[in-house]
Scaffold this motif. Structure first.
Motif, short mmCIF file in Angstrom:
data_model
loop_
_atom_site.label_atom_id
_atom_site.label_comp_id
_atom_site.label_asym_id
_atom_site.label_seq_id
_atom_site.Cartn_x
_atom_site.Cartn_y
_atom_site.Cartn_z
N LEU A 3 0.83 -1.20 0.00
CA LEU A 3 0.00 0.00 0.00
C LEU A 3 0.87 1.25 0.00
O LEU A 3 1.87 1.33 0.71
N THR A 4 0.46 2.24 -0.77
CA THR A 4 1.09 3.56 -0.74
C THR A 4 0.00 4.59 -0.55
O THR A 4 -0.98 4.62 -1.29
N LEU A 5 0.18 5.45 0.46
CA LEU A 5 -0.79 6.49 0.76
C LEU A 5 -0.17 7.84 0.45
O LEU A 5 0.88 8.20 0.99
N TYR A 6 -0.84 8.59 -0.43
CA TYR A 6 -0.41 9.94 -0.78
C TYR A 6 -1.23 10.92 0.06
O TYR A 6 -2.46 10.87 0.06
N VAL A 7 -0.53 11.79 0.76
CA VAL A 7 -1.18 12.73 1.67
C VAL A 7 -0.69 14.15 1.39
O VAL A 7 0.36 14.36 0.78
#
Length: 215
Positions: A3-7
């Motif tokens: 998973l990669t979360l862009y914030v």
């Protein structure tokens, strides 16, 4: 790939904070990419990952999920053992209801009290509409704590708490008066290692968004 979360900026991006703290507090592993909002090239960087043009964005092996609540729903289904929704169907429906209420409501509070963890804590004069939002949230929290025993809204930390985490930040920053039950809940949320990790990073950020700075 995981998973990669862009914030967005951790100091300001309330929508990014929601899935980040939900996943982090649940022990879901993910890579993180911060894209400073309103900076040169930021819109293009965001659109490279989602045509919606907004953060947060979750990527999972080529799949793209955007919108805070949709991301939390996806993670809750992918990792059911994490218990991000209550096991009881009535409690789960209740949790979904208040999460959706947060997702679509409380515009006066959002607009008058932007999330800003670096702002020195001091009160402002709240509008009648914002005070109405505060009263509703206080009642909602107190009811959940009374029904489910705390320390979080449905016992253990879950999606509903993640959705209201930016409100905890707002109430803290603007010294908003709430009941003892609500204050106890806020203290429990802010004691989470996940909260403290996000806040520490927010306080170190060099970026400023002028329209989110309230005197």
């Amino acid at each position: 790939m995981g998973l990669t979360l862009y914030v967005g900026n951790k100091n300001y991006s309330s929508w990014s904070f929601r899935p980040w703290i939900g996943m982090k507090a649940a022990g879901v592993g993910f890579d993180e990419v911060v894209i400073p909002l309103y900076a040169p090239g930021s819109a293009e960087k965001i659109r490279a990952h989602s045509p919606a043009g907004k953060v947060p964005i979750l990527e999972d092996d080529g799949r793209v999920i955007w919108d805070s609540l949709a991301i939390l729903e996806y993670v809750a289904e992918k990792y059911p053992e994490k218990g991000l929704w209550p096991a009881d169907p009535i409690a789960r429906a209740h949790a979904r209801s208040i999460s959706a209420e947060m997702h679509s409501g409380f515009a006066p509070l959002r607009n008058q009290c932007p999330m800003n963890m670096r702002r020195p804590a001091k009160p402002i004069t709240l509008s009648d509409e914002t005070r109405g939002n505060v009263a509703r949230i206080d009642t909602l929290w107190s009811d959940c704590l009374n029904r489910y025993g705390g320390p979080f809204l449905f016992g253990a930390f879950g999606v509903a708490d993640a959705m209201y985490a930016p409100v905890v930040s707002r109430f803290t920053t603007y010294l908003v008066g709430v009941s003892l039950a609500a204050r106890s809940y806020m203290d429990a949320v802010k004691a989470l290692p996940a909260w403290q990790e996000w806040e520490a990073a927010a306080l170190k950020e060099p970026w400023t968004i002028p329209h989110a700075e309230v005197d």
